[in-house]
Motif scaffolding. Sequence first.
Motif, short mmCIF file in Angstrom:
data_model
loop_
_atom_site.label_atom_id
_atom_site.label_comp_id
_atom_site.label_asym_id
_atom_site.label_seq_id
_atom_site.Cartn_x
_atom_site.Cartn_y
_atom_site.Cartn_z
N PHE A 39 74.41 -33.13 23.90
CA PHE A 39 73.46 -32.42 24.99
C PHE A 39 73.29 -31.02 23.98
CE2 PHE A 39 76.00 -34.19 28.10
CZ PHE A 39 75.21 -34.71 29.02
N THR A 40 72.16 -30.60 23.77
CA THR A 40 71.71 -29.39 23.21
C THR A 40 70.76 -28.65 23.97
OG1 THR A 40 71.31 -31.05 21.18
CG2 THR A 40 70.51 -28.83 20.97
N PHE A 41 71.18 -27.45 24.15
CA PHE A 41 70.49 -26.54 25.05
C PHE A 41 69.71 -25.23 24.08
CE2 PHE A 41 73.25 -28.43 28.05
CZ PHE A 41 72.44 -28.59 29.13
N SER A 42 70.56 -25.09 23.16
CA SER A 42 70.30 -24.00 22.13
C SER A 42 70.73 -24.05 20.89
CB SER A 42 70.33 -22.46 22.65
OG SER A 42 71.70 -22.11 22.58
N GLU A 43 70.16 -23.34 19.76
CA GLU A 43 70.90 -23.53 18.43
C GLU A 43 72.13 -22.69 18.33
OE1 GLU A 43 68.65 -22.96 14.98
OE2 GLU A 43 66.68 -24.04 15.77
N GLU A 44 72.20 -21.55 19.28
CA GLU A 44 73.47 -20.82 19.15
C GLU A 44 74.38 -21.70 19.73
OE1 GLU A 44 70.46 -19.40 21.07
OE2 GLU A 44 70.00 -18.79 18.93
N GLU A 45 74.38 -22.44 20.87
CA GLU A 45 75.32 -23.04 21.54
C GLU A 45 75.81 -24.36 20.82
OE1 GLU A 45 74.43 -23.95 25.67
OE2 GLU A 45 73.84 -21.98 26.00
N GLY A 46 75.00 -24.90 19.79
CA GLY A 46 75.11 -26.09 19.11
C GLY A 46 75.11 -27.42 20.15
N VAL A 47 75.55 -28.43 19.40
CA VAL A 47 75.76 -29.65 20.32
C VAL A 47 77.09 -29.99 21.31
CG1 VAL A 47 75.55 -32.36 20.07
CG2 VAL A 47 74.16 -30.85 18.47
N LEU A 48 76.81 -30.21 22.44
CA LEU A 48 77.74 -30.43 23.13
C LEU A 48 78.04 -32.00 23.38
CD1 LEU A 48 76.84 -27.93 26.15
CD2 LEU A 48 78.62 -27.59 24.42
N ASN A 49 79.33 -32.30 22.98
CA ASN A 49 79.36 -33.85 23.27
C ASN A 49 80.34 -34.13 24.15
OD1 ASN A 49 78.26 -34.50 20.37
ND2 ASN A 49 80.01 -33.34 19.58
N ALA A 50 79.97 -35.40 24.90
CA ALA A 50 80.69 -36.12 26.15
C ALA A 50 80.81 -37.35 25.94
CB ALA A 50 80.06 -35.74 27.47
N ILE A 51 81.92 -38.02 26.44
CA ILE A 51 82.13 -39.56 26.48
C ILE A 51 82.05 -39.79 27.83
CG2 ILE A 51 83.86 -41.45 26.06
CD1 ILE A 51 85.18 -39.48 24.09
N ILE A 52 81.52 -40.95 28.07
CA ILE A 52 81.43 -41.55 29.52
C ILE A 52 82.53 -42.34 29.52
CG2 ILE A 52 80.09 -43.04 31.11
CD1 ILE A 52 77.60 -42.40 29.74
N THR A 53 83.57 -42.01 30.65
CA THR A 53 84.68 -42.91 30.73
C THR A 53 84.76 -43.74 31.96
OG1 THR A 53 85.76 -40.76 32.14
CG2 THR A 53 86.13 -41.09 29.47
N ARG A 54 84.03 -43.36 33.15
CA ARG A 54 83.68 -44.37 33.99
C ARG A 54 82.44 -44.22 34.58
NH1 ARG A 54 87.92 -40.99 35.28
NH2 ARG A 54 89.84 -41.69 34.92
N TYR A 55 82.08 -45.45 35.18
CA TYR A 55 80.71 -45.37 35.96
C TYR A 55 81.07 -46.44 37.14
CZ TYR A 55 75.37 -45.80 36.70
OH TYR A 55 74.44 -45.44 37.24
N ARG A 56 80.79 -45.92 38.29
CA ARG A 56 81.03 -46.96 39.47
C ARG A 56 79.89 -46.97 40.41
NH1 ARG A 56 85.88 -44.21 42.78
NH2 ARG A 56 84.74 -43.81 44.49
N GLU A 57 79.87 -47.91 41.28
CA GLU A 57 78.94 -47.86 42.23
C GLU A 57 79.53 -48.42 43.54
OE1 GLU A 57 74.96 -49.34 39.66
OE2 GLU A 57 76.08 -50.77 40.69
N ASP A 58 79.16 -47.53 44.75
CA ASP A 58 79.87 -47.95 45.80
C ASP A 58 78.69 -48.03 47.16
OD1 ASP A 58 82.38 -47.29 45.12
OD2 ASP A 58 82.07 -45.24 45.09
N ASP A 59 78.92 -49.08 47.86
CA ASP A 59 77.97 -49.25 49.08
C ASP A 59 78.96 -48.65 50.04
OD1 ASP A 59 75.83 -50.67 48.35
OD2 ASP A 59 77.13 -52.40 47.94
N GLU A 60 78.14 -47.44 50.57
CA GLU A 60 78.58 -46.67 51.62
C GLU A 60 77.98 -47.07 52.84
OE1 GLU A 60 81.36 -45.04 51.38
OE2 GLU A 60 81.52 -44.47 49.31
N GLU A 61 78.31 -46.62 54.17
CA GLU A 61 77.58 -47.11 55.50
C GLU A 61 76.30 -46.85 55.35
OE1 GLU A 61 78.21 -46.43 60.07
OE2 GLU A 61 80.29 -46.72 58.95
N ASP A 62 76.08 -45.45 54.87
CA ASP A 62 74.61 -44.81 54.94
C ASP A 62 73.93 -44.76 53.93
OD1 ASP A 62 75.15 -44.60 57.85
OD2 ASP A 62 76.06 -42.59 57.65
N TYR A 63 74.59 -44.83 52.82
CA TYR A 63 73.98 -44.68 51.33
C TYR A 63 74.72 -45.58 50.43
CZ TYR A 63 77.90 -41.32 50.64
OH TYR A 63 78.93 -40.89 50.65
N PHE A 64 73.90 -45.54 49.18
CA PHE A 64 74.41 -46.34 47.91
C PHE A 64 74.75 -45.13 47.04
CE2 PHE A 64 73.46 -47.92 43.72
CZ PHE A 64 74.63 -49.06 43.98
#
Length: 125
Positions: free
Chosen positions: A76-101
């Motif tokens: 992620f980059t928002f400004s040069e002063e902040e530099g680059v923000l790094n993140a790792i995706i550790t989970r991705y989940r899908e759920d079928d709830e009663e009223d929504y996905f």
Amino acid sequence: MRYLDLNIIATEHLLGSWDVLERPGGQVSDTSVFATCSKVVFQNKGSVIVTDGTAKTGHWELFKETEIIYNPQLNFTFSEEEGVLNAIITRYREDDEEDYFSRKVTFYFTSGMELVLEQKAENPL
């Protein structure tokens, strides 16, 4: 509940508006825009909007490394002063709830902060 194989995660899996569901793990020293945000909107062509009372626009990029960290990663980059923000995706989940996905994704930032985002859609009848 269904966990997606992180090897198949692509930019299309992240597009759209996500609400911040939680920041597990206690206090960390993160001072980035993600430390206090309530919503993250991933847009096409690498644009991202993070809301924490005001909206801040930046850029995002999804990439995969094959030698050290196998999980998909985000820059992620928002400004040069902040530099680059790094993140790792550790989970991705899908759920079928009663009223929504529901989709839930967890990011782990290099600062030690975890961020759990949720995206809801109406269940088709």
